[in-house]
Design a protein around this motif. Structure first.
Motif, PDB file in Angstrom:
ATOM      1  N   VAL A  67       0.860  -1.175   0.000  1.00 34.84           N
ATOM      2  CA  VAL A  67       0.000   0.000   0.000  1.00 34.84           C
ATOM      3  C   VAL A  67       0.899   1.228   0.000  1.00 34.84           C
ATOM      4  N   SER A  68       0.653   2.157  -0.898  1.00 32.02           N
ATOM      5  CA  SER A  68       1.472   3.374  -0.974  1.00 32.02           C
ATOM      6  C   SER A  68       0.967   4.389   0.040  1.00 32.02           C
ATOM      7  N   GLY A  69       1.811   4.759   0.985  1.00 31.75           N
ATOM      8  CA  GLY A  69       1.430   5.733   1.993  1.00 31.75           C
ATOM      9  C   GLY A  69       0.193   5.280   2.753  1.00 31.75           C
ATOM     10  N   SER A  70      -0.822   6.145   2.801  1.00 38.51           N
ATOM     11  CA  SER A  70      -2.056   5.800   3.500  1.00 38.51           C
ATOM     12  C   SER A  70      -3.076   5.155   2.569  1.00 38.51           C
ATOM     13  N   GLY A  71      -2.656   4.843   1.327  1.00 34.84           N
ATOM     14  CA  GLY A  71      -3.536   4.165   0.380  1.00 34.84           C
ATOM     15  C   GLY A  71      -4.506   5.130  -0.281  1.00 34.84           C
TER      16      GLY A  71
END
Length: 311
Positions: A265-269
């Motif tokens: 997941v990139s960052g907080s999605g």
């Protein structure tokens, strides 16, 4: 930082980012968490064109749906331009036209890239010549990811993510991004992380107050080794993001079954970043995800931070 522009428009570009590692510290009394993250800037860009104007305005176009974006003073690009004007005493305004390609509310720092590119574009347009350190200080006032959007490349972020130190990265890393049709609220994901830690307090180690980036990540980046980096990818926000949007888990499995070394997941999605071993595999993975009716985009990193584009 730059000399005044000789043309009536300045074009600046800033990249989106992937957090290849993200550790979130314990919840503090002020409601925030300290972070330890490894950022990589990737070749998915926000393009900002700045025109002379008497007041401040912003409009959007691009490959993503921008219909829900605010265009008033709450927009981060407008905030960036006004902050620079106040800092330098500039009395005019600017008309910003932004071409967006980074997913909105997708965990890739698109709004932060807008702000960084707007700072660079306005500095060039107005001839305010702000120094690098002063520009970084302004960027940090706008948000934790804005300083990295300015710097680009690969970097370690600590504190709230805005205390940056460059990290050596060799070679190219190939990514395929699965872009969701919805956004996720960063505060909501952090709140879910806190609840997740409370629910599983008996089973997981308490979060550190000041986390650190895993040394394996730094070694993999220095070596330019995608396989090593895949083994070290980590994001404390992944579990809460998957709890809020369970369908993301199936997409992670799909990507890893079609050639990805790993997905995260990139960052907080909710954007999912899949690391591929090479460009050919990345293309095959993009095709496979697209065949499943997902929006899939290829990118590579690291790339430069915000800069003026000269035609």
């Amino acid at each position: 930082m730059t000399l005044a522009a000789t043309s009536p428009v300045v074009h600046a570009r800033a990249p989106g980012k992937i957090n290849v590692f993200l550790a979130v510290g314990a919840l503090q009394d002020d409601g925030y968490h300290d972070l330890a993250t490894a950022y990589q800037a990737v070749s998915l860009y926000e393009d900002v064109r700045a025109y002379p104007a008497d007041d401040f305005s912003v409009s959007f176009s691009g490959s993503v749906d921008t219909s829900g974006l605010e265009v008033d003073g709450s927009n981060l690009a407008i905030k960036a331009a006004r902050l620079l004007a106040r800092k330098t005493g500039y009395r005019g305004g600017v008309r910003l036209e932004i071409e967006k390609n980074v997913p909105i509310a997708g965990g890739m720092g698109g709004g932060s890239a807008d702000a960084a590119a707007s700072l660079i574009a306005c500095d060039a347009l107005w001839g305010t010549e702000l120094g690098k350190d002063e520009m970084h200080t302004l960027a940090a006032k706008l948000g934790a990811d804005v300083p990295f959007a300015l710097a680009g490349g690969t970097a370690i972020g600590t504190g709230r993510g805005d205390q940056l130190s460059p990290a050596l990265a060799q070679g190219n890393f190939h990514w395929v991004l699965a872009v969701a049709e919805f956004g996720m609220s960063t505060p909501a994901v952090y709140a879910e992380l806190d609840r997740h830690r409370e629910r599983h307090a008996a089973d997981i180690r308490p979060a550190a107050v000041s986390p650190q980036v895993d040394a394996r990540v730094l070694h993999a980046l220095r070596a330019g080794d995608s396989a090593l980096l895949a083994e070290a990818l980590h994001n404390d926000l992944q579990a809460p993001a998957l709890h809020l949007a369970p369908g993301l888990g199936q997409i992670l499995e799909l990507g890893e079954a079609n050639g990805a070394l790993a997905g995260i997941v990139s960052g907080s999605g909710p954007t999912l970043a899949f690391l591929a071993p090479d460009s050919d595999t990345a293309l095959e993975l993009q095709v496979a995800l697209s065949a499943s009716r997902l929006t899939a985009v290829r990118a590579h990193g690291p790339v430069h931070g915000a800069r003026v584009i000269h035609s």
